[in-house]
Design a protein around this motif. Sequence first.
Motif, PDB file in Angstrom:
ATOM      1  N   MET A   1       0.853  -1.170   0.000  1.00 50.06           N
ATOM      2  CA  MET A   1       0.000   0.000   0.000  1.00 50.06           C
ATOM      3  C   MET A   1       0.901   1.236   0.000  1.00 50.06           C
ATOM      4  N   THR A   2       0.525   2.184  -0.792  1.00 54.17           N
ATOM      5  CA  THR A   2       1.303   3.414  -0.860  1.00 54.17           C
ATOM      6  C   THR A   2       0.930   4.346   0.296  1.00 54.17           C
ATOM      7  N   PRO A   3       1.835   5.266   0.638  1.00 53.20           N
ATOM      8  CA  PRO A   3       1.490   6.246   1.690  1.00 53.20           C
ATOM      9  C   PRO A   3       0.251   7.061   1.329  1.00 53.20           C
ATOM     10  N   GLU A   4       0.065   7.346   0.035  1.00 54.57           N
ATOM     11  CA  GLU A   4      -1.120   8.099  -0.388  1.00 54.57           C
ATOM     12  C   GLU A   4      -2.399   7.303  -0.122  1.00 54.57           C
ATOM     13  N   GLN A   5      -2.381   5.999  -0.424  1.00 55.77           N
ATOM     14  CA  GLN A   5      -3.563   5.167  -0.153  1.00 55.77           C
ATOM     15  C   GLN A   5      -3.873   5.155   1.328  1.00 55.77           C
ATOM     16  N   GLU A   6      -2.853   4.979   2.149  1.00 56.95           N
ATOM     17  CA  GLU A   6      -3.058   4.928   3.591  1.00 56.95           C
ATOM     18  C   GLU A   6      -3.622   6.255   4.099  1.00 56.95           C
ATOM     19  N   SER A   7      -3.066   7.357   3.642  1.00 58.59           N
ATOM     20  CA  SER A   7      -3.544   8.668   4.069  1.00 58.59           C
ATOM     21  C   SER A   7      -4.993   8.898   3.642  1.00 58.59           C
ATOM     22  N   ARG A   8      -5.313   8.538   2.408  1.00 59.40           N
ATOM     23  CA  ARG A   8      -6.680   8.728   1.900  1.00 59.40           C
ATOM     24  C   ARG A   8      -7.663   7.875   2.697  1.00 59.40           C
ATOM     25  N   ARG A   9      -7.290   6.645   2.971  1.00 57.88           N
ATOM     26  CA  ARG A   9      -8.180   5.750   3.726  1.00 57.88           C
ATOM     27  C   ARG A   9      -8.356   6.231   5.161  1.00 57.88           C
ATOM     28  N   GLU A  10      -7.302   6.724   5.769  1.00 61.12           N
ATOM     29  CA  GLU A  10      -7.416   7.253   7.131  1.00 61.12           C
ATOM     30  C   GLU A  10      -8.309   8.481   7.146  1.00 61.12           C
ATOM     31  N   TRP A  11      -8.174   9.327   6.126  1.00 58.59           N
ATOM     32  CA  TRP A  11      -9.021  10.517   6.029  1.00 58.59           C
ATOM     33  C   TRP A  11     -10.485  10.111   5.867  1.00 58.59           C
ATOM     34  N   LEU A  12     -10.749   9.148   4.985  1.00 59.42           N
ATOM     35  CA  LEU A  12     -12.119   8.674   4.769  1.00 59.42           C
ATOM     36  C   LEU A  12     -12.678   8.053   6.042  1.00 59.42           C
ATOM     37  N   LEU A  13     -11.887   7.257   6.735  1.00 50.49           N
ATOM     38  CA  LEU A  13     -12.340   6.646   7.983  1.00 50.49           C
ATOM     39  C   LEU A  13     -12.705   7.715   9.009  1.00 50.49           C
ATOM     40  N   ALA A  14     -11.915   8.772   9.094  1.00 54.05           N
ATOM     41  CA  ALA A  14     -12.230   9.869  10.027  1.00 54.05           C
ATOM     42  C   ALA A  14     -13.569  10.511   9.673  1.00 54.05           C
ATOM     43  N   GLN A  15     -13.840  10.679   8.377  1.00 49.69           N
ATOM     44  CA  GLN A  15     -15.124  11.257   7.952  1.00 49.69           C
ATOM     45  C   GLN A  15     -16.276  10.316   8.302  1.00 49.69           C
ATOM     46  N   ILE A  16     -16.074   9.030   8.115  1.00 46.94           N
ATOM     47  CA  ILE A  16     -17.116   8.047   8.435  1.00 46.94           C
ATOM     48  C   ILE A  16     -17.408   8.068   9.932  1.00 46.94           C
ATOM     49  N   ARG A  17     -16.364   8.151  10.740  1.00 44.65           N
ATOM     50  CA  ARG A  17     -16.545   8.161  12.197  1.00 44.65           C
ATOM     51  C   ARG A  17     -17.228   9.433  12.691  1.00 44.65           C
ATOM     52  N   LYS A  18     -17.083  10.533  11.960  1.00 42.49           N
ATOM     53  CA  LYS A  18     -17.698  11.802  12.358  1.00 42.49           C
ATOM     54  C   LYS A  18     -19.201  11.820  12.122  1.00 42.49           C
ATOM     55  N   THR A  19     -19.685  10.955  11.258  1.00 46.60           N
ATOM     56  CA  THR A  19     -21.099  10.982  10.889  1.00 46.60           C
ATOM     57  C   THR A  19     -21.754   9.657  11.227  1.00 46.60           C
ATOM     58  N   SER A  20     -23.053   9.669  11.246  1.00 43.68           N
ATOM     59  CA  SER A  20     -23.774   8.427  11.518  1.00 43.68           C
ATOM     60  C   SER A  20     -24.376   7.906  10.220  1.00 43.68           C
ATOM     61  N   GLY A  21     -24.908   6.726  10.304  1.00 48.27           N
ATOM     62  CA  GLY A  21     -25.593   6.165   9.154  1.00 48.27           C
ATOM     63  C   GLY A  21     -24.741   5.229   8.339  1.00 48.27           C
ATOM     64  N   SER A  22     -25.364   4.721   7.309  1.00 49.16           N
ATOM     65  CA  SER A  22     -24.718   3.770   6.415  1.00 49.16           C
ATOM     66  C   SER A  22     -23.938   4.498   5.332  1.00 49.16           C
ATOM     67  N   TRP A  23     -22.870   3.882   4.923  1.00 48.65           N
ATOM     68  CA  TRP A  23     -22.028   4.422   3.860  1.00 48.65           C
ATOM     69  C   TRP A  23     -22.078   3.508   2.653  1.00 48.65           C
ATOM     70  N   THR A  24     -22.355   4.096   1.520  1.00 47.90           N
ATOM     71  CA  THR A  24     -22.335   3.386   0.244  1.00 47.90           C
ATOM     72  C   THR A  24     -21.121   3.867  -0.544  1.00 47.90           C
ATOM     73  N   THR A  25     -20.853   3.193  -1.630  1.00 48.42           N
ATOM     74  CA  THR A  25     -19.774   3.636  -2.503  1.00 48.42           C
ATOM     75  C   THR A  25     -20.037   5.059  -2.987  1.00 48.42           C
ATOM     76  N   LEU A  26     -21.277   5.352  -3.323  1.00 40.67           N
ATOM     77  CA  LEU A  26     -21.631   6.693  -3.802  1.00 40.67           C
ATOM     78  C   LEU A  26     -21.345   7.755  -2.746  1.00 40.67           C
ATOM     79  N   ARG A  27     -21.709   7.480  -1.506  1.00 37.71           N
ATOM     80  CA  ARG A  27     -21.463   8.444  -0.432  1.00 37.71           C
ATOM     81  C   ARG A  27     -19.965   8.638  -0.210  1.00 37.71           C
ATOM     82  N   ALA A  28     -19.210   7.551  -0.237  1.00 38.56           N
ATOM     83  CA  ALA A  28     -17.758   7.649  -0.069  1.00 38.56           C
ATOM     84  C   ALA A  28     -17.134   8.416  -1.231  1.00 38.56           C
TER      85      ALA A  28
END
Length: 81
Positions: A1-28
């Motif tokens: 995994m590249t550092p960019e992939q890891e950073s992007r995934r960590e950023w996305l995970l932080a956004q998911i944790r900040k909000t409630s509800g289900s996440w779809t590919t479209l929402r991500a």
Amino acid sequence: MTPEQESRREWLLAQIRKTSGSWTTLRAESTLRRSPWPTSGRNTARKDLRALAARGELTVWNDATTGRRTYTSNTAMRRAA
């Protein structure tokens, strides 16, 4: 995994944790458009959600009727319990 992939995934995970509800590919995908990686597309969003689920950060929910897959944060589930 590249550092960019890891950073992007960590950023996305932080956004998911900040909000409630289900996440779809479209929402991500929509959320990633407002990220430091705005050129990330649908396939990137799908792979990131799957990778986060494989790491145990997200729970996968499959709707047998529609075949739709959604994800929820495991952290949010622990808080609700």
